[in-house]
Design an enzyme around this catalytic site. Structure first.
Site, mmCIF file in Angstrom:
data_model
loop_
_atom_site.group_PDB
_atom_site.id
_atom_site.type_symbol
_atom_site.label_atom_id
_atom_site.label_comp_id
_atom_site.label_asym_id
_atom_site.label_seq_id
_atom_site.Cartn_x
_atom_site.Cartn_y
_atom_site.Cartn_z
ATOM 1 N N ASN A 1 -41.298 -57.684 -31.523
ATOM 2 C CA ASN A 1 -39.951 -57.179 -31.277
ATOM 3 C C ASN A 1 -39.561 -55.982 -32.144
ATOM 4 O OD1 ASN A 1 -39.684 -60.548 -31.324
ATOM 5 N ND2 ASN A 1 -39.359 -59.485 -29.384
ATOM 6 N N VAL B 1 -35.900 -51.826 -33.398
ATOM 7 C CA VAL B 1 -35.772 -53.276 -33.340
ATOM 8 C C VAL B 1 -35.236 -53.685 -31.974
ATOM 9 C CG1 VAL B 1 -34.644 -55.284 -34.381
ATOM 10 C CG2 VAL B 1 -35.259 -53.319 -35.812
ATOM 11 N N CYS B 2 -35.913 -54.639 -31.348
ATOM 12 C CA CYS B 2 -35.460 -55.161 -30.070
ATOM 13 C C CYS B 2 -34.698 -56.458 -30.332
ATOM 14 C CB CYS B 2 -36.659 -55.419 -29.158
ATOM 15 S SG CYS B 2 -36.147 -56.017 -27.552
ATOM 16 N N LEU B 3 -33.389 -56.336 -30.411
ATOM 17 C CA LEU B 3 -32.531 -57.495 -30.645
ATOM 18 C C LEU B 3 -31.336 -57.315 -29.721
ATOM 19 C CD1 LEU B 3 -32.135 -60.027 -32.445
ATOM 20 C CD2 LEU B 3 -30.883 -58.570 -34.041
#
Length: 184
Positions: free
Chosen positions: A105, A112-114
């Site tokens: 992620n 950042v993949c959030l």
């Protein structure tokens, strides 16, 4: 006349502030005020610390280090930079991972993949929520929403190989063609 009256009042206030001998007071944006409140109410896990590289006068730019105490990334230290917009909380903070990490992620550029930093951001969320979200990425990486597709595929298909890749990367080594500096 109402406008003029406000201008006069503002000028009087400015003169009074300057007469006190101190520097003129910089008006804080709504985002700064909200951020100040968020930071004063932080309730972080012990494994997370916040610091202000530019000093306490610049609350809008800070760093958070996360040291997971569970999962694949246990004992690693990961540094994130936060840039908070003056219109916060109506816009999510911009968060980058400054530690190069082998993670499904987080890509090699530190993006950042959030979900709460993107489509699921809401003004009711705060810095505390974001830090817990980042911490959660380390305790439970998610291969279903990847930024690093290679790491995600390995996690999905061969968790033991994923674990050994994470260990190698955190110890300062190569995973494939990519070198990762030591972060343990």
């Amino acid at each position: 006349t109402m406008i003029k009256l406000f201008k006069v009042k503002e000028k009087q206030r400015e003169l009074a502030e300057n007469a006190s001998g101190g520097p003129p007071v910089k008006k804080q944006s709504a985002g700064e005020l909200r951020l100040h409140k968020d930071i004063s109410e932080l309730n972080l896990p012990q494994s997370c610390t916040i610091h202000f590289p530019n000093g306490k006068d610049d609350l809008m730019n800070f760093e958070v280090s996360i040291r997971p105490d569970d999962g694949y990334y246990v004992c690693g230290t990961f540094l994130f930079s936060f840039q908070v917009s003056p219109i916060y909380p109506h816009e999510a903070p911009k968060v980058k991972c400054k530690t190069k990490v082998y993670h499904p992620n987080i890509d090699l550029e530190g993006n950042v993949c959030l979900n709460i930093l993107r489509e699921d951001w809401k003004p009711v969320l705060n810095i505390n929520t974001v830090i817990y979200g980042l911490y959660h990425l380390f305790t439970e990486p998610n291969y279903e929403d990847p930024l690093n597709h290679d790491a995600a595929a390995v996690l999905r298909e061969n968790p033991r190989l994923f674990e050994s890749n994470v260990r190698r990367a955190m110890s300062g080594g190569y995973v494939g063609q990519t070198f990762f500096p030591r972060c343990i």
